[in-house]
Design an enzyme around this catalytic site. Structure first.
Site: not given
Ligand code: NAD
Ligand code: UDP
Length: 338
Positions: A124, A149, A153
Site C-alpha cells: 500500500s 495497518y 504492510k
Molecule cells: P477485503 O477485505 O475486501 O479483502 C480481503 C479478503 O481477505 C477478504 O475476503 C477477507 O475475508 C480475506 N481474509 C482476511 N484475512 C484472511 C485470512 N487470515 N485468511 C484468509 N482470508 C482472509 O480487502 P481489499 O480491499 O480487497 O484488499 C485486499 C488487499 O489489498 C489487502 O491486503 C489490503 O491491505 C490491500 N490494500 C487495499 C487497499 C484498498 O483501499 N482497498 C489499498 C491498499 C492495499
C-alpha cells in the site's frame, strides 16, 4: 497457470480472479470470509463463465495451505488476504500483526515447502507515510507509518526484501496500491464494506443511495488546490490488470520487484464530490468537518516505472470510476446482502 488468490472473495481479490481468468489463468481461491460474502463466488463464476475452486480457510493455517499446494500445481500466489481498516488496526494491533504479518510468513513457508517461487503481494502507498514530495516514486523513503495497518504492510515488505536476498531464485513483487475505487462494469462484484465505511468512495455512494445522510468532508484547510485532501484514485479493474501484467512480465524474473499502482493524478475530495454530482444529476449533501486524525494532505504516484517495465498504465478516468462505483451501489444497495 494456476494462481492461488488469497482473499480472492474480497473487493480486489474478486476482480483479480476475473482478470486472471480473462488472461487465460486459473484462479484458485483461499478466503476465510472474515470480510467478504460467499455470494461473491457465484458472481465471479458468472463473470468467468465456469466454476471457481474455493477453499474456505485461513492463511495462518498451514495444513490448509499444504493441502491446496498438494492438490493443485500452483504456479504463483497473489496474496490479497489481510485486514485493512486503519482505525480498527489502532484498536486491535495484535490482530493486524497476526493476520497480516504472521499470515504472510506462514504462506511464505508453505510456498517454500511446495517449491512455489512466485509471489505478488498487496502492499500500500501507506508505507510511504506522509511523503516529502509528490508524485511519490518507488525509491521514496518508506517506514514512517502512522498506524499498525501501515506498519504491518511495511514489516511484510521488509521481511520479503530479506527473504528475497536469501532466496534469489524467487520472484517477489510488491505492488503499492494508491486508492482503489470503482467496480466491475457489470455491477456484479464491487466493494462491500461492513459497518460505516472509512473510505471516501463507499461513503459517497452510501449517501447517494440514501443509507447515510451527509458526507463529512474531513478538512478544507490543507495546502491543496481547494483545501481538501488529495489522493490518487485508481479503478479496481486497472489495478488488477496491473497484477496480471506483473505476473506475466516479472513472474519469470527472479528478485524483488516494487511498483506503484496508481494513475499519477491527484484528485481532491471536492473534485470527487463534483464528479459524483455530475453522475447523479443532483447535489450530494456535504458538511465540512475538522481534519481526520492521521490524514495527510496529498498522496499521488509516480507511475513511470510500471509503465516502462510492466507495459501497464491505468486506462479508466475519474468519471468511469465514479459511474462504476455508483452502478455497483445501485444494483446492490446493501452490498452482497441485497
Ligand atoms: P477485503 O477485505 O475486501 O479483502 C480481503 C479478503 O481477505 C477478504 O475476503 C477477507 O475475508 C480475506 N481474509 C482476511 N484475512 C484472511 C485470512 N487470515 N485468511 C484468509 N482470508 C482472509 O480487502 P481489499 O480491499 O480487497 O484488499 C485486499 C488487499 O489489498 C489487502 O491486503 C489490503 O491491505 C490491500 N490494500 C487495499 C487497499 C484498498 O483501499 N482497498 C489499498 C491498499 C492495499
Ligand atoms: N474523506 C472524507 N470523508 C470521508 C472519508 C474520507 O473527507 O468520509 C477524505 C479523507 O480525509 C482523505 C480522502 O477523503 O482526504 C481519502 O480518504 P480515504 O480514507 O478514502 O483514503 P486514505 O486517506 O486512506 O488515502
Amino acid at each position: 497457470m494456476k494462481v492461488l488468490v488469497t482473499g480472492g472473495c474480497g473487493y480486489i481479490g474478486s476482480h483479480a480472479c476475473v482478470a486472471l481468468a480473462a488472461a487465460g489463468h486459473e484462479p484458485i481461491v483461499l478466503d476465510n470470509f472474515s470480510n467478504s460474502n460467499p455470494k461473491a463466488v457465484g458472481r465471479i463464476e458468472k463473470l468467468i463463465g465456469r466454476s471457481l475452486v474455493v477453499y474456505q480457510g485461513d492463511i495462518r493455517d498451514r495444513l490448509v495451505l499444504d493441502c491446496i499446494f498438494e492438490q493443485h500445481r500452483i504456479g504463483a500466489v497473489m496474496h490479497f488476504a489481510g485486514l485493512k481498516a486503519v482505525g480498527e488496526s489502532v484498536a486491535k494491533p495484535l490482530e493486524y500483526y497476526d493476520n497480516n504479518l504472521s499470515g504472510t510468513l506462514n504462506l511464505l513457508a508453505a510456498m517454500r515447502a511446495a517449491h512455489i517461487y512466485r509471489l505478488i503481494f498487496s502492499s500500500s502507498a501507506t508505507v510511504y507515510g506522509d511523503p516529502l514530495t509528490v508524485p511519490i516514486s518507488e525509491t521514496a523513503q518508506t517506514g514512517a507509518t502512522t498506524n499498525p495497518y501501515g506498519t504491518s504492510k511495511h514489516m511484510v515488505e521488509s521481511c520479503l526484501r530479506d527473504f528475497s536476498a536469501a532466496n534469489p531464485d524467487w520472484s517477489i513483487t510488491l505492488l503499492r496500491y494508491f486508492n482503489p475505487i470503482g467496480a466491475h462494469p457489470s455491477g456484479l462484484i464491487g466493494e462491500d464494506p461492513t459497518g460505516i465505511p472509512n473510505n471516501l468512495m463507499p461513503f459517497i455512494t452510501q449517501v447517494a443511495i440514501g443509507r447515510r445522510d451527509t458526507l463529512s468532508i474531513f478538512g478544507n484547510d490543507y495546502p491543496t488546490h481547494d483545501g481538501t485532501g488529495v489522493r490518487d484514485y485508481i479503478h479496481v479493474q486497472d489495478l488488477v490488470e496491473g497484477h496480471v501484467a506483473a505476473l506475466e512480465e516479472r513472474g519469470n524474473v527472479s528478485g524483488l520487484h516494487v511498483y506503484n499502482l496508481g494513475t499519477g493524478n491527484g484528485v481532491s475530495v471536492l473534485d470527487m464530490v463534483a464528479a459524483m454530482n455530475k453522475v447523479l444529476g443532483r447535489e450530494l449533501p456535504v458538511r465540512i468537518e475538522p481534519r481526520r486524525a492521521g490524514d495527510i494532505a496529498q498522496c499521488f504516484a509516480e507511475v513511470d516505472k510500471a509503465e516502462k517495465e510492466l507495459g501497464w498504465s491505468a486506462n479508466h478516468d475519474l468519471m468511469d470510476m465514479v459511474e462504476h462505483s455508483w452502478n455497483w451501489q445501485q444494483r446492490n444497495p446493501n452490498g452482497y446482502q441485497s
